[in-house]
Design a protein around this motif. Structure first.
Motif, PDB file in Angstrom:
ATOM      1  N   LYS A 116       0.828  -1.215   0.000  1.00  0.00           N
ATOM      2  CA  LYS A 116       0.000   0.000   0.000  1.00  0.00           C
ATOM      3  C   LYS A 116       0.855   1.255   0.000  1.00  0.00           C
ATOM      4  O   LYS A 116       0.703   2.134  -0.851  1.00  0.00           O
ATOM      5  N   SER A 117       1.772   1.321   0.956  1.00  0.00           N
ATOM      6  CA  SER A 117       2.605   2.519   1.057  1.00  0.00           C
ATOM      7  C   SER A 117       3.479   2.681  -0.180  1.00  0.00           C
ATOM      8  O   SER A 117       3.648   3.789  -0.685  1.00  0.00           O
ATOM      9  N   THR A 118       4.022   1.575  -0.661  1.00  0.00           N
ATOM     10  CA  THR A 118       4.869   1.649  -1.855  1.00  0.00           C
ATOM     11  C   THR A 118       4.092   2.209  -3.037  1.00  0.00           C
ATOM     12  O   THR A 118       4.602   3.052  -3.781  1.00  0.00           O
ATOM     13  N   PRO A 142       2.477  11.153   4.346  1.00  0.00           N
ATOM     14  CA  PRO A 142       3.205   9.886   4.350  1.00  0.00           C
ATOM     15  C   PRO A 142       2.928   9.096   5.623  1.00  0.00           C
ATOM     16  O   PRO A 142       2.442   9.655   6.612  1.00  0.00           O
ATOM     17  N   GLU A 143       3.226   7.808   5.564  1.00  0.00           N
ATOM     18  CA  GLU A 143       3.037   6.935   6.719  1.00  0.00           C
ATOM     19  C   GLU A 143       3.831   7.486   7.906  1.00  0.00           C
ATOM     20  O   GLU A 143       4.969   7.910   7.753  1.00  0.00           O
ATOM     21  N   SER A 144       3.205   7.487   9.059  1.00  0.00           N
ATOM     22  CA  SER A 144       3.773   7.995  10.313  1.00  0.00           C
ATOM     23  C   SER A 144       4.195   9.459  10.246  1.00  0.00           C
ATOM     24  O   SER A 144       5.012   9.924  11.046  1.00  0.00           O
ATOM     25  N   LEU A 168      -3.462   9.786   1.515  1.00  0.00           N
ATOM     26  CA  LEU A 168      -3.271   9.750   2.967  1.00  0.00           C
ATOM     27  C   LEU A 168      -2.915   8.329   3.391  1.00  0.00           C
ATOM     28  O   LEU A 168      -3.719   7.413   3.256  1.00  0.00           O
ATOM     29  N   ASP A 169      -1.700   8.162   3.895  1.00  0.00           N
ATOM     30  CA  ASP A 169      -1.267   6.829   4.326  1.00  0.00           C
ATOM     31  C   ASP A 169      -1.560   6.681   5.821  1.00  0.00           C
ATOM     32  O   ASP A 169      -0.884   7.273   6.651  1.00  0.00           O
ATOM     33  N   GLU A 170      -2.549   5.900   6.125  1.00  0.00           N
ATOM     34  CA  GLU A 170      -3.020   5.685   7.497  1.00  0.00           C
ATOM     35  C   GLU A 170      -3.249   7.001   8.241  1.00  0.00           C
ATOM     36  O   GLU A 170      -2.579   7.298   9.230  1.00  0.00           O
ATOM     37  N   PRO A 171      -4.218   7.783   7.756  1.00  0.00           N
ATOM     38  CA  PRO A 171      -4.407   9.133   8.308  1.00  0.00           C
ATOM     39  C   PRO A 171      -4.867   9.162   9.760  1.00  0.00           C
ATOM     40  O   PRO A 171      -4.551  10.111  10.467  1.00  0.00           O
TER      41      PRO A 171
HETATM   42 MG   LIG Z   1       2.264   1.135   4.841  1.00  0.00          MG
END
Ligand SMILES: [Mg+2]
Ligand SMILES: Nc1ncnc2c1ncn2[C@@H]1O[C@H](COP(=O)(O)OP(=O)(O)OP(=O)(O)O)[C@@H](O)[C@H]1O
Lengths: 244, 329
Positions: B40-42, B80-82, B156-159
């Motif tokens: 997902k993030s990639t 981005p994630e985190s 939005l990566d894990e918003p």
């Molecule tokens: Mg991820």
């Protein structure tokens, strides 16, 4: 250009908002003064010249400049902000130039703060201000070259300490190329023209030409090309490594 | 519109993303689901031009990520994630920096930053170093940074990662509101979030899309979809158990123990308590048959005492499990 300015301002502000900046400046001033007065015995020479001051710069920069530049990309990669930076509408060149210039300006400010040296020597005698001026230019260019090397190694590792050590080693090598002992050593087994070609790449030899009071265009072009080359390599390394 | 075409990314021998195709229109909120390491993030990093794909491409508002990366970045707001941010800056300065890079200056720049501080409830920490903020606040800073230029496209990566329940609700409401005139892709591990927010969901596993549809459509793939759950009172109803099988359209009937109840503790001896006479059963329909009406009629005919009657909509967790880890096991 607007983004370059934004990156530059952010970095420069970052320097001055951390106590490390002031520690650095104080160490730099103490070290230059200490070397000039105690190691070179500035007063004993009884010559109104800043040579005993500038001669130490290649050696002081060897540690101080990598200390200033080591975090530039290491930190960015370690904290993941590089993902933020390179998804903002900023080009790679703007980001690299912005960071490099910020650190260079910072070192430049530290260098400018050595101005009491000029007053001291002016008070004691009548120095050649032309030589002092070109020496300052040379010193600033030298610092830029060290810094560009540091930027490159900073992009290579997420670990600031590793970046620092690699930068010091690389800068040391670039200086040594032109030092007598080393060229003599090369001469012992290489044809002279090769060892001369190698020492022609030295930071040291080019820095010396400024201390003779010359604004040698070859030396200026040399330092500018070194900076350009190192920063280009920096861009390539970043493109390769940013995902990690 | 965001159009993703045969996007793939390898890290050495790892095939992180393995040929993904989809497109998202304005007004859609697309949820990315998938187990850890699914890609997902990639995928998001490639759409936002951070990572160059190994092959394939993506277009954002007709700007290609290869040919016009700067235009793509200008169009997108990316969390981005985190939520990385410059920790040596305070919140205000950080947002001022992103505003400057986004091309705002003077009064406009300041007013946008102030508006973001309000939208993301960051006013009280505006002058605090980001380094000293709690995780949830840092997440909000990342959110503010992504929304600052009011982008048409949001990635939005894990918003809602790290937000407290109230903030989660608020962010979800905000995303829903923005979803009307924007094109949003978000990733999440919270399946309820997909149902609450997304108009469409894509499930990714090992770099491939294994499902793509509305949350309702995905849920209906669940075996539970269309089943009827009954709670019957009185011992005599145990006799009815066999009879329930005969209802037209019913495939099978299972008795539920308390463990099947959502939120029930793993070990619960309630069911074995003497004198307990209530019975929970679930009636599964034959494929494509609706059994609710027939069941209701049966209950009425037999005069069964029913405490609860639930028509199951299906369980996204189950679908997710079957499509990802469950599928391989
Ligand atoms: Mg991820
Ligand atoms: N820089 C990298 N180098 C090597 N492998 C990587 C790199 N980045 C990601 N991967 C691998 O790619 C795969 C997909 O990772 P990705 O971060 O996209 O997963 P994800 O779906 O976002 O997972 P999560 O739910 O944990 O966030 C993983 O197997 C991961 O290990």
């Amino acid at each position: 250009m607007r983004n370059l300015k934004a990156v530059l301002k952010r970095e420069l502000k970052g320097y001055f908002e951390s106590p490390v900046a002031y520690v650095f400046i104080i160490i730099f001033l103490l070290a230059t003064a200490g070397c000039t007065f105690f190691l070179s015995r500035f007063f004993d020479t009884r010559i109104a010249s800043l040579d005993p001051f500038f001669v130490w710069h290649p050696w002081l920069y060897l540690f101080l400049v990598p200390a200033v530049g080591m975090r530039l990309w290491s930190e960015e990669r370690k904290s993941g902000t590089i993902e933020l930076l390179f998804t903002l509408p900023i080009t790679l060149i703007e980001a690299i130039a912005g960071k490099f210039l910020a650190a260079w300006v910072f070192v430049g400010i530290a260098l400018a703060l050595t101005f009491p040296m000029v007053f001291t020597v002016g008070y004691l005698g009548s120095p050649d201000y032309g030589i002092i001026f070109t020496s300052y230019i040379g010193s600033f260019l030298l610092a830029g070259a060290y810094l560009a090397v540091t930027c490159l190694f900073s992009a290579m590792s997420k670990n600031q300490v590793i970046s620092f050590v690699l930068s010091v080693v690389a800068c040391f090598t670039m200086v040594m190329l032109g030092i007598g002992v080393f060229t003599d050593f090369l001469n012992s087994f290489l044809p002279v023209w090769i060892s001369e070609a190698i020492s022609a790449f030295s930071f040291f030899t080019h820095f010396q030409s400024f201390q003779r009071g010359l604004l040698d265009s070859r030396a200026i072009i040399y330092f500018i090309s070194i900076i350009g080359f190192m920063l280009t390599a920096n861009a390539v390394v970043l493109e390769m490594k940013k995902a990690e | 519109m965001i159009a993703v075409e045969s996007l793939a990314k390898s890290f050495g021998s790892i095939r992180a993303v393995d040929g993904i195709n989809f497109s998202v229109d304005k007004g859609e909120i697309l949820g990315f689901l998938g187990p850890n390491g699914a890609g997902k993030s990639t995928t998001m990093k490639m759409i936002t031009t951070f990572l160059p794909p190994t092959s394939g491409t993506a277009r954002i508002a007709n700007f290609d990520i290869w040919e016009n990366p700067l235009e793509v970045r200008a169009k997108i707001g990316y969390l981005p994630e985190s939520a990385p941010s410059y920790r040596d800056m305070n919140v205000y300065d950080f947002l001022m920096f992103t505003a400057e890079v986004r091309g705002y200056d003077g009064e406009e720049r300041r007013s946008r930053v102030v508006r973001m501080l309000e939208t993301c409830n960051l006013k009280e920490v505006a002058w605090q170093l980001i380094d000293t903020l709690s995780k949830g606040y840092r997440q909000r800073v990342g959110f503010a940074q992504a929304l600052l230029h009011d982008p048409e496209y949001l990635i939005l990566d894990e918003p809602t990662d790290g937000l407290d329940p109230n903030q989660k609700q608020e962010v979800r409401a905000l995303i829903r509101r923005m979803g009307r005139e924007k094109c949003i892709i978000l990733s999440t591990h919270i399946l309820e979030e997909v149902e609450a927010v997304c108009s469409r969901a894509i499930i990714i596993d090992s770099g491939r899309i294994v499902a793509d549809g509305t949350p309702e459509a995905l849920r209906s793939r669940s075996a539970l979809h269309g089943a009827v759950t009954l709670e019957l009172i009185g011992a005599k109803d145990r006799d009815a158990f066999a009879e329930l099988q005969k209802i037209e359209g019913v495939e099978k009937v299972v008795e539920l123990t308390d463990e099947d109840k959502p939120g029930a503790p793993a070990v619960d001896n309630d069911a074995e308590k003497p004198g307990k006479s209530s019975l929970r059963v679930r009636l599964f329909p034959k494929k494509g048959v609706a059994i609710a009406q027939e069941t209701a009629r049966f209950i009425h005919q037999r005069n069964l005492e029913v405490d609860a009657f639930t028509l199951e909509k299906g369980d996204l967790n189950e679908v997710f499990y079957n499509l990802t880890r469950g599928g391989q096991a």
